[in-house]
Design an enzyme around this catalytic site. Structure first.
Site, PDB file in Angstrom:
ATOM      1  N   SER A  73       9.368  28.936  59.741  1.00  0.00           N
ATOM      2  CA  SER A  73       8.034  28.865  59.146  1.00  0.00           C
ATOM      3  C   SER A  73       6.984  29.444  60.103  1.00  0.00           C
ATOM      4  O   SER A  73       7.087  30.594  60.507  1.00  0.00           O
ATOM      5  CB  SER A  73       7.722  27.421  58.747  1.00  0.00           C
ATOM      6  OG  SER A  73       6.631  27.356  57.872  1.00  0.00           O
ATOM      7  N   ASP A 219      11.018  28.031  52.462  1.00  0.00           N
ATOM      8  CA  ASP A 219      10.737  27.589  53.826  1.00  0.00           C
ATOM      9  C   ASP A 219      11.988  27.053  54.527  1.00  0.00           C
ATOM     10  O   ASP A 219      12.706  26.203  54.002  1.00  0.00           O
ATOM     11  CB  ASP A 219       9.664  26.495  53.780  1.00  0.00           C
ATOM     12  CG  ASP A 219       9.087  26.192  55.142  1.00  0.00           C
ATOM     13  OD1 ASP A 219       9.800  25.596  55.957  1.00  0.00           O
ATOM     14  OD2 ASP A 219       7.925  26.556  55.396  1.00  0.00           O
TER      15      ASP A 219
END
Length: 739
Positions: A73, A219
């Site tokens: 991320s 993610d």
């Protein structure tokens, strides 16, 4: 004395030899292939991840070598940029300069929107559309598609365009994502670096899914938020892990449904983070910056986060210096890294990878590069923004590729999977806290593209005080042509006041059913010239006022020519640009009209800003220059921004003249929405006779208002005061749109 000096000098010399031998031994050990390799594992955590920059800065200050990087991320963004050679100072400057409010909005800058999409601003308050397929609504895969973020990452990683394997970066790198189908960890080590980083931070439901090699990725925090295992697999003997993940909420913080959902998601991230931390050994180092109340979305506190990350590394200095090299060793280590040159090749070819029904030529016409041009990323970005501004695509990106010793550009566009039929909604409410209240709802149905030239069929239904139904077909005549045709059918039911001696004596309802045929030319995204013919029939009914003899039938036949310019950066709270109209309408009995008349239309608004301040200037002059226009063609005036003190559309006449000035200041944010305070000063009126257009007959009016640009459209609360003692409070939600 000499006897004492000679042994002393020998001792010093001997010590120097021993120190030199020790340093040389350390240099040989550090430079040797068996020197322990250090891997940097950077966790995800949204805006908190900016703290990674501070950690890296301190590692450089201590001369700690980094041989491998893996990030999840936000850790993938910081780690990926550092791996390309960007230094911490440049990264900190970047995160402080980015407009984070804007970067997570889907639409490109308004100046890049097609005029069709700019029209949406006046109709639909929510810039989201739902797809329709098989009689069911389909939603986008994320609250935002992340187009601006993707474009930024493409620009920042432009030097890596020719690289396919992330081991070829100055520092070998891996980005961690999650396969949304299987839930498995996906370690991205090759391909397009910007796409890999973007996939790693696709928070489910917030940012759209990214498709890479047939896998739908989100993610990486869902599968491995702290990629310690990844850097070990890359070859790291020692791991420096930085955990900036958001802590779980306390019991007293779980008071809403949103908090519960956040907590459930946090469980997944925290569990895999703890599992990775459990693998840390005595020779590794774990850093946990004390980020306090800096939240996942607190990007405006980036400066604080960088400083806190640096402080965490300073506090762990005793552990980190174990990995430090001498100045010479570190210089040699840095010099050994590959240097990426600016990627500005001559393009031998440009290819469109297009899964939509739109012809490649339509996309090519908006890309401002040709084979034989030197790749200019800024020019390419501008062209891709124009492609995205068409509103047809979920993904618009590019790759620089080498094929048979030639370098070319591949532009990839992916049609919105929830299209090509869309449903949109708009609403407006205006009230003067008295008798005048108006509520409107618009439902829009758009089918685009309907053919390879990018044609669009749109229907709009308006409900409320004024009703209407419009359906139209916008059709470009060729892929590379700016010309279009636009046939339209409409039904309108509108309200017009009758005024005598400055007083409203009656209210008429006008119904019209008819059609229009327009032909025109567009000038990029800033202007449009059109001409057309309109034919309609209908009736006029007096609803309020003296008793009427019944409904009056009406017929209209008109020709028109209009030139429009729209370069405003924002429709509701503009800070730059202008929006102008110059037009002519001619009613002709030969076309079936009841009466003959000519009207001139001139309307312009200019916006200029400095800092938080904006000055607005405008002129409106609508005039029936020949003949007398019937009730349905009279001009209307009144409202918060059109002669405040009067209700919306309260004044009508054969002529309208209005000078407008305004001041707007951005205050900040309230409930995550930009808020403003504004003032207007206006001078004008509606007139029956051209001879009445004089200074003595015009009115001075002004207003003060608070405005907020929310996710559900603009909201205004204001007070208007006009010459003659007219005053009014206003509450306006959404646009005061009209067909």
């Amino acid at each position: 004395m000499r006897r004492l000096l000679i042994p002393g000098a020998g001792t010093v010399f001997l010590c120097m030899l021993l120190v030199s031998a020790s340093v040389q031994a350390q240099q040989r050990l550090a430079a040797a292939p068996d020197r322990p390799k250090i891997g940097l594992a950077l966790s995800g955590g949204g805006a908190r991840g900016v703290a990674h920059i501070g950690v890296i800065r301190e590692l450089e200050r201590l001369r700690v070598p980094v041989d491998y990087i893996a990030g999840t991320s936000m850790g993938a963004i910081v780690g990926g940029l550092y791996a390309t050679g960007m230094n911490p100072d440049d990264m900190e400057k970047l995160v402080n300069e980015i407009d984070w409010d804007d970067i997570f909005r889907d639409l490109p800058d308004r100046e890049n929107l097609s005029l069709r999409r700019k029209f949406d601003d006046a109709v639909f308050q929510v810039d989201k559309s739902f797809g329709i397929s098989g009689g069911k609504l389909k939603a986008p895969t994320g609250f935002t598609q992340g187009r601006k973020l993707s474009l930024l990452l493409e620009r920042l990683t432009a030097r890596t365009n020719k690289l396919r394997n992330f081991d070829e970066l100055p520092i070998p790198f891996r980005a961690v994502a999650t396969d949304i189908v299987t839930g498995n960890e996906v370690v991205l080590q090759q391909g397009n670096l910007a796409a890999a980083v973007r996939a790693s931070m696709s928070i489910p439901g917030v940012l759209a899914v990214v498709e890479i090699d047939g896998r739908r990725l989100v993610d990486g925090g869902m599968a491995n938020n702290m990629p310690i295992s990844v850097v070990r697999d890359m070859g790291a003997d020692i791991v420096i892990a930085v955990d900036i993940s958001t802590p779980l909420l306390r019991q007293d913080q779980l008071g809403s449904a949103a908090a519960i959902v956040f907590q459930l998601t946090g469980f997944l991230t925290r569990q895999n983070t703890e599992a990775q931390i459990a693998t840390i050994t005595d020779q590794d180092t774990l850093l946990v910056p004390e980020l306090g109340d800096i939240a996942t979305s607190s990007f405006k506190r980036a400066g604080e986060a960088v400083a806190i990350g640096e402080q965490a590394a300073v506090a762990a200095r005793e552990r980190l210096v174990r990995y430090a090299l001498s100045a010479e060793q570190y210089a040699a280590h840095v010099a050994h890294r590959r240097i990426l040159e600016d990627s500005r090749p001559v393009l031998a070819f440009i290819r469109i990878d297009n899964d939509s029904s739109v012809a490649d030529a339509v996309i090519e016409s908006r890309i401002r590069l040709q084979p034989g041009d030197v790749l200019d990323v800024a020019v390419l970005d501008a062209g891709l923004n124009l492609v995205y501004g068409m509103g047809l695509f979920e993904t618009v990106r590019y790759d620089v590729v080498s094929e048979q010793d030639e370098t070319g550009l591949v532009v990839t566009v992916r049609e919105k999977p929830w299209g090509p039929k869309y449903l949109q909604f708009g609403a407006s409410f205006s009230s003067d806290f008295g008798e005048e209240q108006e509520l409107g709802l618009v439902i829009g149905y758009t089918f685009t593209p309907i053919n390879r030239l990018g044609g669009e069929w749109r229907s709009l239904l308006r409900l409320g005080e004024e009703q209407g139904l419009v359906t139209e077909l916008y059709q470009p005549v060729a892929a590379y042509s700016p010309y279009f045709v636009l046939p339209r059918l409409f039904f309108l039911n509108q309200r017009f006041n009758q005024i005598q001696d400055g007083r409203i004596i009656a209210e008429d309802r006008v119904e019209r059913l008819g059609g229009t045929l327009l032909v025109g030319r567009e000038f990029g995204t800033w202007g449009r010239l059109s001409a057309g013919v309109t034919r309609f029939t209908g009736k006029v009914s007096t609803r309020i006022g003296p008793p009427s003899e019944g409904d009056t039938d009406i017929d209209g036949g008109e020709v028109e020519a209009r030139f429009r310019v729209d370069t405003l950066n924002d429709f509701h709270f503009p800070r730059s640009g202008n929006r102008s109209l110059l037009g002519w309408i001619g009613s002709r009995e030969s076309l079936g009209a009841d009466v003959r008349f000519n009207q001139l239309l001139l309307d312009t608004v200019l916006a200029k800003s400095w800092g938080r301040h904006t000055l607005l200037l405008g002129v409106r002059y609508f005039s029936t220059v020949d003949g007398e226009a019937p009730v349905q063609s009279r001009f209307r005036l009144g409202g918060l921004f059109e002669l405040p003190g009067f209700a919306r559309n309260e004044l009508t006449g054969q002529h309208v003249a209005l000078l407008r000035s305004g001041y707007l200041r951005r205050l900040g944010e309230a409930w995550s929405s930009p808020s403003y305070v504004g003032f207007t000063l206006q001078y004008g009126n509606a007139f029956e006779d051209e001879d009445d257009i004089e200074f003595d007959n015009a009115l001075v009016a002004g207003s003060a208002y608070l405005g907020m640009d929310t996710l559900f459209g603009p909201v205004y609360l204001g007070y208007g005061l006009a010459e003659g003692g007219r005053s009014s409070l206003y509450l306006q939600i959404g646009s005061s749109f009209a067909f």
